[in-house]
Write a protein that holds these residues in place. Structure first.
Motif, PDB file in Angstrom:
ATOM      1  N   ILE A  98      45.982  44.286  59.289  1.00 35.85           N
ATOM      2  CA  ILE A  98      45.422  45.273  58.363  1.00 35.85           C
ATOM      3  C   ILE A  98      46.553  46.078  57.737  1.00 35.85           C
ATOM      4  O   ILE A  98      46.585  46.318  56.527  1.00 35.85           O
ATOM      5  CB  ILE A  98      44.436  46.196  59.106  1.00 35.85           C
ATOM      6  CG1 ILE A  98      43.180  45.429  59.466  1.00 35.85           C
ATOM      7  CG2 ILE A  98      44.085  47.395  58.250  1.00 35.85           C
ATOM      8  CD1 ILE A  98      42.211  46.206  60.306  1.00 35.85           C
ATOM      9  N   ILE A  99      47.502  46.442  58.562  1.00 32.71           N
ATOM     10  CA  ILE A  99      48.617  47.224  58.028  1.00 32.71           C
ATOM     11  C   ILE A  99      49.411  46.373  57.037  1.00 32.71           C
ATOM     12  O   ILE A  99      49.845  46.847  55.986  1.00 32.71           O
ATOM     13  CB  ILE A  99      49.501  47.719  59.183  1.00 32.71           C
ATOM     14  CG1 ILE A  99      48.705  48.717  60.034  1.00 32.71           C
ATOM     15  CG2 ILE A  99      50.754  48.390  58.654  1.00 32.71           C
ATOM     16  CD1 ILE A  99      49.366  49.096  61.316  1.00 32.71           C
ATOM     17  N   PHE A 107      47.722  46.420  53.959  1.00 31.56           N
ATOM     18  CA  PHE A 107      47.949  47.693  53.298  1.00 31.56           C
ATOM     19  C   PHE A 107      49.272  47.689  52.524  1.00 31.56           C
ATOM     20  O   PHE A 107      49.344  48.177  51.396  1.00 31.56           O
ATOM     21  CB  PHE A 107      47.945  48.803  54.353  1.00 31.56           C
ATOM     22  CG  PHE A 107      48.106  50.166  53.775  1.00 31.56           C
ATOM     23  CD1 PHE A 107      47.048  50.777  53.118  1.00 31.56           C
ATOM     24  CD2 PHE A 107      49.317  50.820  53.847  1.00 31.56           C
ATOM     25  CE1 PHE A 107      47.205  52.018  52.566  1.00 31.56           C
ATOM     26  CE2 PHE A 107      49.469  52.064  53.298  1.00 31.56           C
ATOM     27  CZ  PHE A 107      48.417  52.674  52.658  1.00 31.56           C
ATOM     28  N   PHE A 130      48.829  45.749  49.474  1.00 28.62           N
ATOM     29  CA  PHE A 130      48.070  46.584  48.550  1.00 28.62           C
ATOM     30  C   PHE A 130      49.021  47.555  47.836  1.00 28.62           C
ATOM     31  O   PHE A 130      49.004  47.707  46.611  1.00 28.62           O
ATOM     32  CB  PHE A 130      47.015  47.334  49.362  1.00 28.62           C
ATOM     33  CG  PHE A 130      46.263  48.389  48.638  1.00 28.62           C
ATOM     34  CD1 PHE A 130      45.227  48.053  47.776  1.00 28.62           C
ATOM     35  CD2 PHE A 130      46.567  49.728  48.821  1.00 28.62           C
ATOM     36  CE1 PHE A 130      44.521  49.040  47.131  1.00 28.62           C
ATOM     37  CE2 PHE A 130      45.864  50.707  48.173  1.00 28.62           C
ATOM     38  CZ  PHE A 130      44.830  50.366  47.315  1.00 28.62           C
ATOM     39  N   GLY A 175      42.658  41.961  52.729  1.00 25.03           N
ATOM     40  CA  GLY A 175      43.264  41.984  54.062  1.00 25.03           C
ATOM     41  C   GLY A 175      42.770  43.164  54.880  1.00 25.03           C
ATOM     42  O   GLY A 175      42.420  43.029  56.051  1.00 25.03           O
ATOM     43  N   ILE A 176      42.736  44.309  54.239  1.00 25.60           N
ATOM     44  CA  ILE A 176      42.302  45.498  54.975  1.00 25.60           C
ATOM     45  C   ILE A 176      40.860  45.358  55.444  1.00 25.60           C
ATOM     46  O   ILE A 176      40.511  45.704  56.572  1.00 25.60           O
ATOM     47  CB  ILE A 176      42.436  46.738  54.071  1.00 25.60           C
ATOM     48  CG1 ILE A 176      43.911  47.013  53.769  1.00 25.60           C
ATOM     49  CG2 ILE A 176      41.817  47.972  54.730  1.00 25.60           C
ATOM     50  CD1 ILE A 176      44.116  48.063  52.721  1.00 25.60           C
ATOM     51  N   LEU A 177      40.050  44.783  54.574  1.00 22.52           N
ATOM     52  CA  LEU A 177      38.623  44.758  54.874  1.00 22.52           C
ATOM     53  C   LEU A 177      38.219  43.613  55.780  1.00 22.52           C
ATOM     54  O   LEU A 177      37.177  43.675  56.427  1.00 22.52           O
ATOM     55  CB  LEU A 177      37.815  44.692  53.587  1.00 22.52           C
ATOM     56  CG  LEU A 177      37.909  45.932  52.697  1.00 22.52           C
ATOM     57  CD1 LEU A 177      37.115  45.726  51.445  1.00 22.52           C
ATOM     58  CD2 LEU A 177      37.430  47.161  53.438  1.00 22.52           C
ATOM     59  N   SER A 178      39.012  42.564  55.816  1.00 21.43           N
ATOM     60  CA  SER A 178      38.501  41.388  56.538  1.00 21.43           C
ATOM     61  C   SER A 178      39.253  41.109  57.836  1.00 21.43           C
ATOM     62  O   SER A 178      38.704  40.482  58.722  1.00 21.43           O
ATOM     63  CB  SER A 178      38.568  40.153  55.636  1.00 21.43           C
ATOM     64  OG  SER A 178      39.915  39.862  55.354  1.00 21.43           O
ATOM     65  N   GLN A 179      40.490  41.544  57.953  1.00 17.63           N
ATOM     66  CA  GLN A 179      41.246  41.187  59.154  1.00 17.63           C
ATOM     67  C   GLN A 179      40.825  42.054  60.331  1.00 17.63           C
ATOM     68  O   GLN A 179      40.501  43.222  60.170  1.00 17.63           O
ATOM     69  CB  GLN A 179      42.744  41.349  58.893  1.00 17.63           C
ATOM     70  CG  GLN A 179      43.273  40.366  57.882  1.00 17.63           C
ATOM     71  CD  GLN A 179      42.988  38.934  58.261  1.00 17.63           C
ATOM     72  OE1 GLN A 179      43.252  38.507  59.376  1.00 17.63           O
ATOM     73  NE2 GLN A 179      42.424  38.169  57.331  1.00 17.63           N
ATOM     74  N   LYS A 180      40.855  41.451  61.482  1.00 22.14           N
ATOM     75  CA  LYS A 180      40.428  42.194  62.658  1.00 22.14           C
ATOM     76  C   LYS A 180      41.614  42.760  63.421  1.00 22.14           C
ATOM     77  O   LYS A 180      41.461  43.640  64.253  1.00 22.14           O
ATOM     78  CB  LYS A 180      39.609  41.302  63.599  1.00 22.14           C
ATOM     79  CG  LYS A 180      38.319  40.815  62.976  1.00 22.14           C
ATOM     80  CD  LYS A 180      37.367  41.958  62.727  1.00 22.14           C
ATOM     81  CE  LYS A 180      36.226  41.547  61.805  1.00 22.14           C
ATOM     82  NZ  LYS A 180      35.508  42.662  61.230  1.00 22.14           N
ATOM     83  N   LEU A 183      44.900  44.836  63.884  1.00 24.10           N
ATOM     84  CA  LEU A 183      45.422  46.054  63.249  1.00 24.10           C
ATOM     85  C   LEU A 183      46.710  45.783  62.486  1.00 24.10           C
ATOM     86  O   LEU A 183      46.906  46.281  61.384  1.00 24.10           O
ATOM     87  CB  LEU A 183      45.689  47.107  64.327  1.00 24.10           C
ATOM     88  CG  LEU A 183      44.640  48.195  64.477  1.00 24.10           C
ATOM     89  CD1 LEU A 183      45.079  49.179  65.536  1.00 24.10           C
ATOM     90  CD2 LEU A 183      44.433  48.902  63.163  1.00 24.10           C
ATOM     91  N   LEU A 189      43.519  44.592  49.648  1.00 22.57           N
ATOM     92  CA  LEU A 189      42.211  45.140  50.018  1.00 22.57           C
ATOM     93  C   LEU A 189      41.450  44.157  50.884  1.00 22.57           C
ATOM     94  O   LEU A 189      40.838  44.523  51.885  1.00 22.57           O
ATOM     95  CB  LEU A 189      41.397  45.438  48.758  1.00 22.57           C
ATOM     96  CG  LEU A 189      41.489  46.852  48.193  1.00 22.57           C
ATOM     97  CD1 LEU A 189      40.589  46.975  46.990  1.00 22.57           C
ATOM     98  CD2 LEU A 189      41.096  47.858  49.250  1.00 22.57           C
TER      99      LEU A 189
END
Lengths: 1043, 302, 117, 228
Positions: free
Chosen positions: C29-30, C33, C36, C19-24, C26, C17
């Protein structure tokens, strides 16, 4: 019978088969896909038919031959059949709609569409929670895939946002599933529901996680930015499917899982639903992009349905009916609107004016909008009615208020949009091309709305008695809309006369209803007669006019509150379309509609309270309201007062009446306003006097009426626009009536009736004649007219008689009203209100003189030299009304005595008649004698002048004493513009538009708030993910954290 | 309800008396005004001569039908008020046709003449006419406010709106007049009367030397004669109305003559002392002092 | 032991989470995910695990023994399905990332704010 | 009495039309074009007719009434207009004699041309006179109205009023005092009572002659010849 499992089997099979096809054989692929969609639609439809007609029992389908918990099982019951039919129908139609796009993007996208529809079916049917998860995921993936149908860059962004958010949500859902499995030992929903997980320690968390993810799937406000973007970016054809299909399935998931947590969790559904409903609608008010607007609207409707689910323990057996009728309206309307949006292809709301090129599509657009707001005869109307009624019986006023508020906010943007479509200039850069595969789905959805509406109406208590005959007549006129005006006019008038005769036989012993029937239907005939001078087809006018009159008739006929409200809304809708026909009517029609809807919701609230007091659906229930009595009466009064345009609620009227077409103005002013009067009279009769709250209300309304009169009349004085002047005058006159009926004595009501009848007659004449003149002279501004007496002597006489009546000058009937007023006021002891009323009454002379002087007297303008008298079709009804005025003036006793006798049932008798002479305890009045005396004296005096006169030289307009000079031009000699400048200087502060400023700032507040609030939709997908997480945290803190 | 010829003739006689008294009253007032400024003024019979001359002029122009009818309406207004007013208390002959309506009828019959005059003058097309009318109507709205309040106060006091009954209630001597029993209503009524008679400071309808002479600018000859006839009747009738409401009515002609003279004199008296108001001043004035007095006149009965 | 796994599973969920919320980026972010998802899978498996029992594979032990000796098979089946679905979702996300990159030549999510309000 | 045209030398006159009063066209609401002639269209074009002069007792009485009720138009033309206001003061008090001022020609019978009359004012005076209802009378005040007086060779004033308007009574002097005016009124009353003050009819009878005279010096007629 085809087993439901074939829905899955065929869809999946076809999906694989499609994968085998060559990528170039798109035609075959699309055929196969459509066939598949049609097949599954057929299967579910067949089941629906079985359930509906044959009453078949619910079927459970066990896969792999095992019973749960060892296998996944599906259920096909009434509800499932209905929902899958809806989903599959939407799927099929969307497939048809998207066929070109699908062919372009290739066979794979067809596969995805098939899988998507199939997954929604399974979501509905499955009774296994993990299976539910799997197909939710499949539908998410398919959604993300189908968003790519739109190859715009922002579609990628939207899909990405969607994927991330649903990824988090589904992860959460998984945890919830595993924990509930841990506690319940089963994945079968029925067994989970029976397991009472709540009672197990830690079970609450499992339920919380499941619920929060289910709710999040429904895109609750404000954690729904990811969902909105999909609506915005996807192809409208697919958005339609998301809006109608996914939402339907998602809601059913929530419904299926409701028993899991039991009643303690229901309020959270309600609260989140309410927040979503209101919040999304607020966002909607600021939208310029139609798709995004529809997205917000979709989400808000889902919020409403979520609320209904949350309230299911209070709504009891009616939950399903309510939810279904609102759902189906949302389903059909939203799908239709999204599809329309794909046809219109405009990125802003203004572009929708292009619909006017195809009036039938505009009609459908209107249908969808009205269905969304909950107007009759659409299902949502009945659903909302039932919802509010049930909530009231449970004394759930907060939710009622929130639902109505949210609906109102929804109306704000939807009607703005509709207004744009009806009134803005048709954009030239947008072309609507007819493609049958795109138009057919829209037609079908609109048809669905009507059919289902008709079908569900008997399910509501009292709904079976709704009289659809007038509406069928309206429908027939829609069908005949291509005919020329003359034919349609004749048909309309004949129909109304026939119906009036019929109606009178039913109203034999009800004088009050008879009077209003004469005003509504007789007025309809007279005002329609003026339509004979129009040429062409006048497209759309007759259905709408007749719709209004149908509503008005329905109000008279109504025995139950539902019938009343039904007719009330029909009338509102019809009059809205009539009003907005005027050239510059868009903003005014809009504000009329908003006030009407606000008023209608106040009425609804009041009716609900009345219903809740005794579970009585007849109108007589208004007589014994025990729940929040004062509030109920106040709301009802306010509701009716929006139609009578009383102070505070009057700002819509001047524009709406002033800018309407020349023969619409008399309809809406002389006739429509009386609907409010009828409502008020009905209300007050049932309310009676003597109750403490009621008397206070009456006292307040008395003041409101008096001040309305003052404001209306003063407003009229400073108008330069002839029709606006008359419109303000209507406000004033309706203020009199409100005041008169608030007095609640026989005299007061007699005055009220006198004013009602008089206002009907003179305002019809004035609006007809002035409207005709305005059209003829091509200007609304009185200072641009003048001298018309020589060109239009008959009009002048008509107007002269009308203004004598308005002024209350003896011997004409207006004086009857004034006389009754004085006596009523002094008997009642409302001296100061009375003084205000009489002050206002004299102010009326100012605008009356301004009107008749500026139009008919003074200087004839150059460009009006060749004017002829206005059309005889306007003059004939006017003179018929003048005959009415004359009869009423000469024989007031003939009319007032029976009314008095009727009223003596309700009120102590305070007026008695001896022959033609009326007596009260205070004084007397003999209209007939006055008429004789005045007429005789007038003729004698006229004779005297004629006798004394010399040979008269008739002179021209500039033969005036002008300081021995000549006037420069008529324009500079005609004293009209700002004629009461001095008066304005002295009392102009009274016409400060306080009310307008109030409503303006209210709407500015709303829009600013919405504008401020929508900044949370920053467009950043991380923010949206954060919203989801925060939503979970806040929900957790509130639900389980003891907050 | 008496529609007989005798009644008609009596009424006609009454009208004749009132007309002549009205003319005499106006010349007397003008003589009084002249004496104030140190002149002799017109002969007492001047109104009759003027009227004769006006009726005997030999050419006449008309701007149209309404222009022609305007004076008739105006005269009807004055005559009507007379007709519906019980002019002498307790007399069958002089109660005219007051059985057809009460005080309210008279209050509203005033508008009959005003409206007709306004329309007639309006068709004349002269700007000053319209300006005068707009002023007159503006002022009249506010004149009627204290008048209405006074009437309501009287109605509360006497519990009747019948003029005969109001007069009957005041019989029994000087002290039973409304003047003493309800002085505030009387004050409000008498202040509003100033406006109704249209003498300075409220003479901005005709406003000599300003918009000469307002509505009747285009009227001449016979028309003007009719208007003057009306003026004479109207002044007496209105004064008689106030007399009936506030000053105990009259039981005989002498009493009527004295009382109407004094009532009319009140407005002339004020007129000789004060200069003309502007319209907004007049409007504001009526909405201030007389209205407040009227409100108090009602409040004391609450 | 189970608790450690459970807690580490949840920890992975939180890390994902974060990672999803803080990384810029894409891709990051994946990745977040997938972390997660892995965490969730671990949690699921742990929940179904019973101490001292074997895997629910029937060819090792007889069906009669199975009732007492194997762990609950359902969560494992669920995890298998979940992993498959996670794979699908991740793949789709990567496709999207690719498309987005092709569209704007960047992977910074701050650049993907065309739709808002 | 027929006037002759000899008295005035024939001069070719050129009429002047103010651009404001030139013909123009406007568009009616229905789109048609309407031609407007501002000089003619707004006015009654008819010629006036003589009224009947009756005799007998009734007429004698009415003449007396007309004589005793002289309503003077409040229109001051020259320096003589300063002599009129004193008439309403206590010192002269013309009300005693039934003479009153009226603000509008429609309600006046007597027109006092009070002194020199410039061409510009003449036009207005003629109009006002024509707008008065018959019978109407003109009192010419001061020498200027008789022969031009001290303005006899002015380029811009008229010399003989009765070439342009029919005069009933001349009051000579420069300026005549208010008393003279009162005497003039008395004289006028005498004439009226004797039935000799019918100059309005004479004006109508010789309208062409009067108009010709008027038009010779008034160049910018912006109204029809006769003003009703």
């Amino acid at each position: 019978m085809v087993a439901p499992i074939y829905i899955i089997a065929v869809a999946l099979g076809l999906a694989f088969l499609l994968g085998l096809l060559k990528s170039s054989s798109t035609n075959l692929g699309s055929l196969l896909m459509l066939a598949g969609l049609a097949f599954i639609a057929f299967v579910s439809g067949q089941w629906l038919y079985e359930f509906l007609i044959n009453g078949r029992a619910t079927e459970m389908i066990f896969t792999a031959g095992f019973k749960p918990p060892f296998s996944i099982n599906l259920r096909m019951g009434m509800q499932e059949a209905l929902l899958t039919t809806m989903i599959n129908a939407a799927g099929l139609l969307s497939g048809l709609y998207l066929i070109d796009t699908l062919k372009k993007t290739g066979i794979n996208s067809m596969t995805v569409l098939l899988v998507f529809v199939m997954s929604l079916n399974v979501i509905v049917m499955t009774r296994d929670i993990f299976n539910l998860f799997v197909f939710l995921e499949i539908s998410s993936i398919a959604t993300a895939g189908l968003v790519l149908l739109s190859s715009k860059g922002n579609a990628f962004q939207a899909g990405m946002k969607y994927l991330i958010a649903t990824g988090i949500i589904s992860g959460l859902f998984l945890i919830g599933i595993i924990f509930s499995y841990l506690y319940a030992g089963s994945l079968n929903i029925d067994e989970l529901n029976a397991a009472h997980i709540m009672d197990i320690k830690g079970g609450a968390i499992a339920i919380f996680i499941i619920y929060v993810s289910v709710i999040l799937e429904l895109k609750p406000f404000p954690a729904n930015g990811w969902g909105i973007d999909v609506y915005t970016a996807a192809k409208p054809g697919f958005s339609a499917l998301i809006s109608s299909g996914t939402a339907t399935a998602g809601l059913y998931v929530a419904y299926k899982l409701l028993p899991l947590g039991g009643e303690t969790w229901l309020p959270y559904f309600t609260i989140i639903g309410a927040i979503t409903f209101i919040g999304s609608n607020l966002m909607g008010t600021r939208q310029q992009n139609p798709n995004r607007l529809l997205g917000y609207s979709s989400i808000s409707q889902v919020g409403l349905l979520l609320m209904i689910l949350g309230l299911s323990n209070q709504l009891g057996d009616n939950t399903l009916f309510i939810a279904f009728s609102i759902l189906i309206s949302h389903y059909a309307a939203k799908a239709g609107l999204f599809w329309l949006s794909g046809i219109v292809k405009s990125q802003n709301l203004e572009g929708w004016a292009v619909l006017r090129k195809q009036p039938f599509m505009l009609f459908l657009f209107g249908t969808f909008i009205f269905a969304l707001i909950g107007f009759p005869p659409f299902p949502s109307f009945f659903g909302k009615w039932q919802l509010i009624m049930e909530l009231a019986t449970q004394e759930n006023y907060l939710w009622m208020t929130l639902i109505l508020t949210g609906s109102f906010i929804e109306a704000i943007y939807l009607f703005k949009w509709l207004g744009f479509a009806i009134k803005l200039d048709v954009p030239s850069n947008i072309v609507m091309k007819f493609e049958w595969n795109k138009y057919l789905p829209v037609y079908l959805m609109a048809l669905t709305l009507y059919v289902i509406g008709f079908y569900v109406s008997p399910m509501v208590e009292g709904g079976a008695f709704i009289n659809y005959i007038p509406l069928l007549f309206v429908l027939a006129l829609f069908a005949l809309d291509f005919l020329p005006v003359f034919v349609k006019n004749t048909i309309s008038i004949a129909g109304i006369i026939y119906y009036m005769v019929d109606l009178f036989s039913q109203l034999e012993n009800d004088l009050m209803r008879q009077i209003f029937a004469v005003i509504f239907l007789g007025g309809a005939v007279l005002t329609l007669m003026a339509g004979y001078n129009k040429k062409g087809t006048r497209a759309g006018f007759y259905p709408m006019a007749l719709m209004m009159f149908a509503g008005l008739t329905g109000i008279i006929e109504a025995n139950s509150m539902l019938e009343f409200f039904f007719s009330w809304e029909i009338m509102t809708a019809g009059s809205y379309f009539l009003i907005i026909r005027g050239k510059r009517s868009m903003p005014h029609g809009y504000s009329y509609m908003l006030f009407s809807i606000g008023g209608a919701y106040a009425l609804l609230f009041g009716f609900a309270l009345a219903y809740a007091s005794g579970l009585d659906t007849t109108i007589a229930a208004l007589g014994h309201i025990t729940q929040l009595t004062t509030l109920a009466y106040t709301l009802l009064a306010v509701g009716f007062m929006t139609k009578t345009a009383s102070l505070g609620l009057h700002i819509w009227l001047p524009g709406a009446h002033g800018e309407a077409e020349s023969d619409v103005s008399p309809m809406v002013s002389a006739i429509l306003l009386k609907a409010g009067v009828f409502g008020l009279m009905l209300l007050f009769l049932y309310m009676g006097t003597g109750t403490e709250g009621g008397d206070k209300l009456l006292y307040v309304l008395g003041w409101v009426g008096a001040l309305t009169t003052l404001v209306g009349n003063l407003g009229a004085v400073f108008q330069e626009d002839a029709k606006r002047l008359l419109a303000y005058s209507s406000i004033g006159q309706l203020g009199y009536i409100l005041f008169a009926v608030s007095i609640m004595t026989q005299l007061g009501w007699l005055a009220g009736f006198t004013y009602t009848i008089n206002h009907f007659m003179f305002k019809a004449i004035l609006f007809l004649v002035i409207g005709g003149i305005v059209v003829k002279l091509g200007t609304h501004n009185m200072y641009e007219m003048g001298g018309m007496i020589k060109k239009m002597p008959f009009s002048f006489i008509a107007v002269l008689i009308s203004i004598i009546v308005i002024g209350g000058i003896p011997p004409l009937s207006g004086f009857a009203g004034k006389w009754l007023f004085y006596h009523a006021i002094i008997q009642k002891g409302w001296y100061f209100q009375g003084a205000v009323i009489f002050f206002a009454g004299i102010i009326a002379f100012l605008y009356l003189f301004k009107l008749i002087h500026s139009v008919f007297l003074g200087q004839l303008k150059d460009n009006h030299r060749n004017m002829k008298e206005i059309s005889p079709w306007i003059l004939i009804p006017s003179y018929l009304l003048i005959i009415g005025i004359m009869i009423f003036s000469a024989f007031p006793q003939k009319i007032l005595q029976p009314i008095g006798e009727m009223l003596s049932v309700y009120f102590p008798e305070s007026l008695h008649w001896e022959g033609t002479k009326a007596y009260t305890s205070l004084g007397y009045w003999d209209g007939t004698t006055i008429m004789i005396v005045v007429m005789t004296a007038f003729i004698l005096l006229l004779g005297w002048l004629v006798l004394m006169s010399k040979k008269i030289k008739k002179v021209e307009q500039f033969n005036i004493v002008y300081a021995a000079e000549r006037p420069f031009r008529p324009e500079t000699t005609h004293v009209s513009y700002n004629i009461y400048a001095g008066y304005k200087k002295a009392v102009g502060f009274l016409v400060t538009p306080v009310v307008e400023i109030f409503w303006d700032s209210m709407s500015a507040l709303l829009f600013d708030f919405a504008g401020w609030l929508r900044r949370i939709y920053s467009g950043n997908m991380q923010n949206y993910a954060l919203h989801v997480v925060l939503f979970i945290v806040v929900f957790y803190l509130i639900a389980l954290g003891g907050l | 309800m008496d529609y007989s010829i005798t009644k008609f003739l009596w009424t006609l006689l009454g009208l004749f008396i009132v007309l002549n008294w009205g003319m005499l009253m106006s010349s007397t007032m003008r003589r009084i005004g002249a004496r104030v400024s140190g002149r002799f003024g017109i002969p007492w019979y001047q109104p009759w001569i003027d009227l004769t001359k006006l009726y005997s002029l030999k050419s006449q122009v008309s701007h149209g039908a309404m222009f022609f009818l305007g004076p008739v309406f105006r005269l009807m207004g004055g005559v009507g008020i007379f007709l519906f007013l019980p002019i002498i208390y307790g007399s069958d002959h002089w109660s005219n046709y007051s059985f057809s309506g009460d005080l309210i009828l008279i209050l509203y019959f005033q508008f009959f003449g005003m409206l007709g005059m306004a329309l007639g003058a309006g068709e004349g097309g002269h700007p000053h006419s319209a300006i005068g009318i707009s002023r007159g109507l503006s002022q009249f709205t506010t004149i009627e406010v204290p008048m209405t309040l006074a009437v309501i106060s009287l109605a509360i006091q006497y519990q009747t709106l019948s003029i005969s009954d109001i007069v009957a209630a005041q019989q029994g001597g000087f002290t039973t007049w409304t003047l003493w029993t309800n002085p505030l209503a009387t004050a409000a009524g008498m202040l509003s009367l100033l406006g109704a008679f249209g003498h300075s400071p409220f003479n901005l309808v005709k406003a000599p030397n300003e918009i000469p002479i307002g509505p009747p600018t285009e009227y001449h000859g016979v028309f003007l004669g009719v208007l003057r006839t009306n003026g004479a009747i109207l002044h007496v009738a209105e004064a008689a109305l106030f007399m009936n409401l506030f000053f105990g009515g009259a039981t005989n002609w002498v009493e009527l003559i004295v009382k109407t003279f004094l009532i009319y004199f009140w407005s002339v008296f004020v007129g000789t002392v004060f200069p003309r108001f502007r319209i907004e001043q007049s409007v504001r004035w009526f909405l201030k002092v007389p209205t407040i007095i009227g409100i108090i006149a009602i409040i004391i009965f609450l | 032991m189970e608790y450690i796994i459970l807690i580490s599973g949840f920890l992975l969920v939180l890390i994902g989470l974060w990672g999803i919320l803080s990384q810029k980026n894409l891709i990051k972010i994946i990745l977040g995910f997938t972390v997660f998802n892995t965490g969730i899978n671990i949690v699921m498996v742990t929940v179904g695990y019973v101490k001292g029992k074997t895997a629910p594979i029937l060819d090792v032990i007889s069906p009669e023994e199975a009732l007492t000796s194997i762990v609950d098979p359902v969560p494992q089946a669920l995890v298998l399905t979940a992993i498959v679905i996670g794979l699908g979702v991740t793949a789709l996300m990567l496709v999207y990332a690719l498309k987005l990159y092709q569209d704007k030549k960047t992977l910074d999510i701050n650049n993907f704010k065309d739709l808002k309000w | 009495m027929e006037k002759e045209n000899k008295n005035i030398p024939l001069v070719k006159t050129k009429t002047f039309i103010n651009p404001e009063n030139e013909k123009r066209s406007v568009t009616a609401p229905d789109g048609s074009i309407i031609e407007i002639d501002p000089i003619k269209d707004y006015f009654c074009q008819d010629r006036p007719k003589e009224y009947k002069v009756r005799s007998g007792a009734v007429e004698k009485f009415l003449n007396w009434a007309r004589a005793e009720s002289l309503w003077v138009l409040g229109f001051g033309t020259g320096c003589g207009s300063i002599e009129i206001p004193p008439l309403v003061t206590p010192r002269f008090d013309m009300y005693r004699y039934g003479v009153q001022m009226r603000p509008t020609p429609r309600q006046s019978n007597v027109f006092i041309i009070s002194g020199y009359l410039s061409v510009k004012t003449l036009k207005r005076a003629i109009r006002s006179y024509e707008q008065m209802p018959s019978p109407k009378y003109i009192i010419a005040l001061g020498s200027c109205t008789i022969n031009g007086g001290m303005y006899w060779d002015s380029y811009n004033t008229i010399n003989r009023l009765d070439h342009y308007m029919p005069v009933d009574v001349y009051i000579a002097g420069c300026m005549p005092r208010p008393e003279a005016l009162l005497a003039g009124f008395a004289k006028l009353k005498e004439l009226i009572k004797a039935g000799k003050a019918e100059k309005a009819n004479e004006y109508v009878r010789n309208l062409d002659w009067y108009k010709a005279n008027q038009k010779k010096i008034i160049k910018d007629w912006n109204m029809p010849d006769y003003n009703w």
